[in-house]
Write an enzyme that holds these catalytic residues in place. Structure first.
Site, PDB file in Angstrom:
ATOM      1  N   CYS A 116       0.815  -1.228   0.000  1.00 40.04           N
ATOM      2  CA  CYS A 116       0.000   0.000   0.000  1.00 40.04           C
ATOM      3  C   CYS A 116       0.841   1.268   0.000  1.00 40.04           C
ATOM      4  O   CYS A 116       0.318   2.357  -0.223  1.00 40.04           O
ATOM      5  CB  CYS A 116      -0.943   0.006   1.194  1.00 40.04           C
ATOM      6  SG  CYS A 116      -2.022  -1.424   1.238  1.00 40.04           S
ATOM      7  N   HIS A 256      -3.379   7.235   3.264  1.00 39.75           N
ATOM      8  CA  HIS A 256      -3.776   5.970   2.628  1.00 39.75           C
ATOM      9  C   HIS A 256      -5.194   5.628   3.081  1.00 39.75           C
ATOM     10  O   HIS A 256      -5.526   5.722   4.264  1.00 39.75           O
ATOM     11  CB  HIS A 256      -2.789   4.880   3.048  1.00 39.75           C
ATOM     12  CG  HIS A 256      -3.200   3.500   2.619  1.00 39.75           C
ATOM     13  ND1 HIS A 256      -3.663   3.224   1.344  1.00 39.75           N
ATOM     14  CD2 HIS A 256      -3.226   2.321   3.304  1.00 39.75           C
ATOM     15  CE1 HIS A 256      -3.949   1.938   1.270  1.00 39.75           C
ATOM     16  NE2 HIS A 256      -3.696   1.362   2.433  1.00 39.75           N
ATOM     17  N   ASN A 286     -10.203   0.058  -0.026  1.00 39.31           N
ATOM     18  CA  ASN A 286      -8.745   0.096  -0.021  1.00 39.31           C
ATOM     19  C   ASN A 286      -8.237  -0.502  -1.335  1.00 39.31           C
ATOM     20  O   ASN A 286      -8.301  -1.706  -1.536  1.00 39.31           O
ATOM     21  CB  ASN A 286      -8.234  -0.695   1.187  1.00 39.31           C
ATOM     22  CG  ASN A 286      -6.717  -0.695   1.296  1.00 39.31           C
ATOM     23  OD1 ASN A 286      -6.017  -0.263   0.386  1.00 39.31           O
ATOM     24  ND2 ASN A 286      -6.207  -1.195   2.412  1.00 39.31           N
TER      25      ASN A 286
HETATM   26  N1  ACO Z   1     -18.990  -8.180   9.755  1.00 38.41           N
HETATM   27  C1  ACO Z   1     -19.426  -8.451  11.016  1.00 38.41           C
HETATM   28  N2  ACO Z   1     -18.618  -8.870  12.001  1.00 38.41           N
HETATM   29  C2  ACO Z   1     -17.303  -9.008  11.710  1.00 38.41           C
HETATM   30  C3  ACO Z   1     -16.789  -8.732  10.441  1.00 38.41           C
HETATM   31  C4  ACO Z   1     -17.688  -8.316   9.450  1.00 38.41           C
HETATM   32  N3  ACO Z   1     -17.291  -8.017   8.193  1.00 38.41           N
HETATM   33  N4  ACO Z   1     -15.449  -8.954  10.471  1.00 38.41           N
HETATM   34  C5  ACO Z   1     -15.132  -9.348  11.708  1.00 38.41           C
HETATM   35  N5  ACO Z   1     -16.258  -9.380  12.455  1.00 38.41           N
HETATM   36  C6  ACO Z   1     -16.388  -9.762  13.861  1.00 38.41           C
HETATM   37  C7  ACO Z   1     -15.306 -10.681  14.320  1.00 38.41           C
HETATM   38  O1  ACO Z   1     -15.566 -12.013  13.990  1.00 38.41           O
HETATM   39  C8  ACO Z   1     -15.344 -10.452  15.816  1.00 38.41           C
HETATM   40  O2  ACO Z   1     -16.405 -11.189  16.345  1.00 38.41           O
HETATM   41  P1  ACO Z   1     -16.236 -11.927  17.780  1.00 38.41           P
HETATM   42  O3  ACO Z   1     -15.993 -10.802  18.755  1.00 38.41           O
HETATM   43  O4  ACO Z   1     -17.540 -12.612  17.941  1.00 38.41           O
HETATM   44  O5  ACO Z   1     -15.060 -12.834  17.633  1.00 38.41           O
HETATM   45  C9  ACO Z   1     -15.698  -8.969  15.932  1.00 38.41           C
HETATM   46  O6  ACO Z   1     -16.262  -8.598  14.653  1.00 38.41           O
HETATM   47  C10 ACO Z   1     -14.520  -8.084  16.214  1.00 38.41           C
HETATM   48  O7  ACO Z   1     -13.469  -8.481  15.352  1.00 38.41           O
HETATM   49  P2  ACO Z   1     -12.105  -7.734  15.340  1.00 38.41           P
HETATM   50  O8  ACO Z   1     -11.217  -8.350  14.270  1.00 38.41           O
HETATM   51  O9  ACO Z   1     -11.554  -7.633  16.699  1.00 38.41           O
HETATM   52  O10 ACO Z   1     -12.604  -6.278  14.874  1.00 38.41           O
HETATM   53  P3  ACO Z   1     -11.784  -4.976  14.682  1.00 38.41           P
HETATM   54  O11 ACO Z   1     -12.438  -3.896  15.423  1.00 38.41           O
HETATM   55  O12 ACO Z   1     -10.320  -5.170  14.882  1.00 38.41           O
HETATM   56  O13 ACO Z   1     -12.019  -4.659  13.141  1.00 38.41           O
HETATM   57  C11 ACO Z   1     -10.832  -4.750  11.061  1.00 38.41           C
HETATM   58  C12 ACO Z   1     -11.511  -5.543  12.154  1.00 38.41           C
HETATM   59  C13 ACO Z   1     -11.860  -3.858  10.412  1.00 38.41           C
HETATM   60  C14 ACO Z   1     -10.240  -5.701  10.031  1.00 38.41           C
HETATM   61  C15 ACO Z   1      -9.728  -3.867  11.701  1.00 38.41           C
HETATM   62  O14 ACO Z   1      -8.902  -4.638  12.519  1.00 38.41           O
HETATM   63  C16 ACO Z   1      -8.892  -3.180  10.662  1.00 38.41           C
HETATM   64  O15 ACO Z   1      -9.361  -2.371   9.903  1.00 38.41           O
HETATM   65  N6  ACO Z   1      -7.574  -3.438  10.664  1.00 38.41           N
HETATM   66  C17 ACO Z   1      -6.709  -2.857   9.663  1.00 38.41           C
HETATM   67  C18 ACO Z   1      -6.702  -3.766   8.513  1.00 38.41           C
HETATM   68  C19 ACO Z   1      -6.312  -3.082   7.254  1.00 38.41           C
HETATM   69  O16 ACO Z   1      -6.531  -1.911   7.027  1.00 38.41           O
HETATM   70  N7  ACO Z   1      -5.750  -3.866   6.373  1.00 38.41           N
HETATM   71  C20 ACO Z   1      -5.446  -3.369   5.082  1.00 38.41           C
HETATM   72  C21 ACO Z   1      -4.154  -3.811   4.605  1.00 38.41           C
HETATM   73  S1  ACO Z   1      -2.841  -2.834   5.144  1.00 38.41           S
HETATM   74  C22 ACO Z   1      -3.242  -1.344   4.832  1.00 38.41           C
HETATM   75  O17 ACO Z   1      -3.733  -1.026   3.781  1.00 38.41           O
HETATM   76  C23 ACO Z   1      -3.042  -0.416   5.924  1.00 38.41           C
END
Ligand code: ACO
Length: 332
Positions: A116, A256, A286
């Site tokens: 990215c 980003h 993204n």
């Molecule tokens: N819909 C509903 N529920 C979901 C979803 C979804 N799409 N995805 C995950 N959940 C659930 C999980 O299963 C979990 O449930 P549980 O508590 O029963 O186990 C709950 O939501 C919380 O999950 P977490 O993974 O802890 O949620 P978090 O608040 O961390 O959000 C996310 C997840 C959105 C992926 C976040 O961590 C994030 O954005 N991280 C950055 C990732 C990123 O940007 N990657 C891109 C590549 S690198 C870059 O470009 C920067």
């Protein structure tokens, strides 16, 4: 002799037609619009869903638009830096395909993969080439078919990503404009947290890789989130401090577009007013290395000659950086 600066003199872009919105995603996996908007801030993303097309197809469209808008003869382009994490093929590189399809046969072209953060790394190279005095026209094009590495059964990654491409033309100027400063880093800590394990030469495609879905992007979202916020805010703060970009001196910030909460956290740490932060994540998701130039493309009509712009990005590796440029032209 006057110092040569490297300035962006035009922007082109291309977004595929097919729109994958949150309601359609909710029919594919156990998710819903409310969760996605609250946690990620993406309403829809565009997907290149025609068979047999890769990032070269989108790059070709973006580059052709760029050359048309800037009235640039394709044969006058000296180099193409094609930024992608999702190349059409292992061999040859995607740049060679795009050069063949856009008539830039006097250019040499190469692919640059820094996930990215690729656009920032490529701009640094383009700026160095222009500032050396040996290059007059360098095209930097980021193009990503993220849908090709996403598992649409995995609700924790599939809402995040979209496909798209954008390209900029970089040319010399002796005015005090263009690429001014940057801090770019790669820490080498990212492999366990953000990786496509299968399909490369370390783990070639096999029944094992397919059975275990190793061709898809695997991420530890929370870890990635924390590194993204810390690195982007720290480097941005350094660029702001050493270039005295406090207050009105800084017109726009382009982070980003990974997740609206990451963008808001970075903006809060830098104490930036919301109106300075340019955001289009809600409609494209993204698009990895393409997010920064796609923001330039979307907001081109707002940008004025002399505007100071801070760009910051973070990606797999981990790669990260912040840069500052002064915009070189008024809306046309
Ligand atoms: N819909 C509903 N529920 C979901 C979803 C979804 N799409 N995805 C995950 N959940 C659930 C999980 O299963 C979990 O449930 P549980 O508590 O029963 O186990 C709950 O939501 C919380 O999950 P977490 O993974 O802890 O949620 P978090 O608040 O961390 O959000 C996310 C997840 C959105 C992926 C976040 O961590 C994030 O954005 N991280 C950055 C990732 C990123 O940007 N990657 C891109 C590549 S690198 C870059 O470009 C920067």
């Amino acid at each position: 002799m006057d110092k040569i600066h490297a300035a962006i003199t035009g922007v082109g872009g291309y977004i595929p037609e097919y729109v994958l919105d949150n309601d359609e995603l909710a029919r594919m996996v156990d998710t819903n619009d409310e969760w996605i908007m609250a946690r990620i801030g993406i309403k829809e993303r565009h997907i290149l869903n025609e068979e047999g097309l890769g990032p070269s197809y989108m790059a070709r469209k973006a580059v052709k638009q760029l050359l048309r808008k800037t009235q640039t003869d394709p044969l006058s382009v000296d180099a193409l830096i094609l930024v992608t994490t999702t190349p059409d093929y292992g061999v040859p590189n995607t740049a060679s395909i795009v050069i063949g399809q856009t008539g830039m046969q006097n250019a040499h072209g190469f692919d640059l993969n820094a996930a990215c953060c690729g656009f920032l790394f490529a701009m640094e190279q383009a700026a160095a080439m222009i500032e050396s005095g040996r290059y007059q026209k360098v095209v930097v094009c980021a193009s990503e078919k993220m849908s090709s590495i996403i598992d649409y059964n995995d609700r924790s990654t599939c809402p995040l990503f979209g496909d798209g491409s954008a390209a900029v033309l970089v040319e010399p100027t002796t005015e005090d404009l263009g690429w001014k400063d940057s801090i770019l880093r790669t820490d080498g800590k990212g492999l366990p947290y953000l990786v496509v394990k299968g399909g490369g030469s370390a783990c070639t495609p096999s029944y094992y890789t397919i059975d275990n879905k190793l061709q898809y992007l695997h991420q530890e979202g929370r870890t990635v989130f924390k590194y993204a916020v810390t690195y982007m805010s720290d480097l941005s703060a350094q660029i702001v401090a050493r270039n005295q970009l406090k207050g009105d001196a800084l017109k726009w910030v382009i982070p980003h577009q990974a997740n609206i909460r990451i963008i808001e956290a970075v903006a809060n740490r830098l104490e930036l007013p919301a109106e300075k932060v340019l955001i289009n994540i809600q409609k494209y998701g993204n698009t990895s290395s393409a997010t920064l130039p796609l923001v330039l493309w979307d907001f081109e009509n707002k940008l004025k000659k002399g505007d100071n712009i801070l760009l910051t990005a973070f990606g797999a590796g981990f790669t990260y950086g912040a840069a500052y440029l002064t915009w070189a032209y008024d809306p046309k």
